[in-house]
Design an enzyme around this catalytic site. Structure first.
Site, PDB file in Angstrom:
ATOM      1  CB  CYS A 129      42.318  28.008  27.869  1.00  0.00           C
ATOM      2  SG  CYS A 129      41.869  27.692  26.152  1.00  0.00           S
TER       3      CYS A 129
ATOM      4  CB  CYS B 272      39.760  30.128  25.967  1.00  0.00           C
ATOM      5  SG  CYS B 272      40.037  28.382  25.936  1.00  0.00           S
ATOM      6  CG  ASP B 273      40.986  32.756  28.865  1.00  0.00           C
ATOM      7  OD1 ASP B 273      39.788  32.851  28.562  1.00  0.00           O
ATOM      8  OD2 ASP B 273      41.415  31.925  29.670  1.00  0.00           O
TER       9      ASP B 273
END
Ligand SMILES: Cc1cc2nc3c(=O)[nH]c(=O)nc-3n(C[C@H](O)[C@H](O)[C@H](O)COP(=O)(O)OP(=O)(O)OC[C@H]3O[C@@H](n4cnc5c(N)ncnc54)[C@H](O)[C@@H]3O)c2cc1C
Length: 307
Positions: free
Chosen positions: A132, A135-136
């Protein structure tokens, strides 16, 4: 015994629960992760009523709305089966062994990120390899990263990662992107994205953590890209294992086969959202919410009439 069991705390499951609870059906909704895939959408620009909204904020509003009518449980389901009662019904087994029974069932389990299946992927998962980018990416501020893929998630992920990373290599096996034009335009505005097209990643390299990726063809004189992070964004697979095990049919691409009423082939079983073959497999918030509403209406009709 509940009237309806809903598996999935994403857009489809929350919507279904809002409807079933308002139909005054005794509703049990459960999911392994609150908010589902919506939590990874950095910026949503096509949810009607919001010109722009962060995925996690949207999902928080869905959750709050569902919670105003019914409780929800955060837990993984390991088994789904028909119950033995004479009047039918279904039984869920939670991780840990607890069971819950209901007269009808809605699968709203979304999808799981597809793996690349190359050497180094499993070894460095969580040590520089993640699934992701949106997200990261934040953890790679000022560093070089690679995003692998060419669809919506990859293109959006590269655009978001480029806001914090020093350089983003976007590695894609084709020479064009099959992503929403909005995100392709956004991505092209970022000067620190380097397009590595018509190349495949054949290995993820590292020592204790990721140090690079190996390509099948040279790029700018080398088959290796030196990066600290690799975001694998090569699509998703519908989470249909439990539905298949209980006898529901899948389509030729592995989606839970549903009809226009979101019936999943077994009387009393319905599907909604990314897991299904519905909405022409157009996996979006709007379609997941729509399918959740239809599934809930079908549950209501089924409990009234048996059809
Ligand atoms: C990066 C990204 C950006 C996106 N941006 C947009 C956008 O801008 N606009 C748009 O319309 N769509 C966007 N999407 C698509 C959108 O997020 C999905 O279509 C939508 O969230 C699907 O909802 P769902 O409820 O079907 O599934 P999900 O949200 O995936 O929910 C599935 C639920 O099932 C649960 N579950 C699965 N297996 C189990 C189990 N065994 N036991 C218990 N629970 C289980 C999960 O924990 C989760 O709660 C984006 C997707 C991604 C990945």
């Amino acid at each position: 015994m509940y009237d309806v069991l809903i598996i999935g705390l994403g857009c489809a499951g929350y919507t279904a629960a809002i409807y079933t609870a308002r139909y005054k059906l005794k509703t049990f909704i459960i999911g392994a992760e609150e908010g589902g895939m919506g939590m990874t959408a950095a910026e949503v620009g096509n949810w009607p009523g919001d010109i722009e909204v962060r995925g996690p904020d949207l999902m928080e509003r869905f959750k709050k709305h569902a919670l105003s009518f019914t409780d929800l449980v955060t837990h993984k389901i390991t088994r789904v089966e028909k119950a033995e009662q004479a009047d039918g019904g279904f039984r869920l087994t939670l991780q840990g062994g607890e069971t819950v029974e209901g007269r009808t069932l809605i699968f709203a389990m979304g999808s799981n990120k597809r793996r690349l299946d190359v050497p180094g992927e499993a070894e460095f998962s969580g040590k520089g390899v993640t699934y992701c980018a949106t997200c990261d990416a934040f953890f790679y501020r000022g560093r070089d990263v690679a995003v692998i893929g060419g669809g919506d998630s990859a293109v959006e992920g590269a655009a978001i990662a480029a806001q914090v990373a020093r350089k983003v290599y976007l590695v894609h096996r084709r020479n064009e992107f099959r992503a929403e034009p909005y995100w392709v335009d956004e991505m092209k505005k970022r000067e620190n994205i380097v397009f590595v097209l018509e190349r495949n990643v054949v290995e993820i390299l590292g020592d204790q953590k990721v140090t690079g990726v190996q390509l099948d063809k040279e790029f700018e004189g080398s088959p290796e890209l030196r990066v600290d992070g690799v975001f694998i964004e090569v699509g998703s697979l519908p989470a249909t294992a439990l539905a298949k095990k209980m006898g529901c049919a899948l389509d030729d691409r592995g989606f839970l086969r549903v009809d226009e009423a979101m019936r999943a082939g077994i009387p009393g079983v319905f599907g909604a959202g990314d897991v299904t073959s519905g909405s022409n497999r157009f996996a979006q918030f709007a379609t997941a919410a729509g399918e959740g509403a239809v599934a809930a209406n079908s549950v209501f009709n089924y409990l009234q009439t048996g059809a």
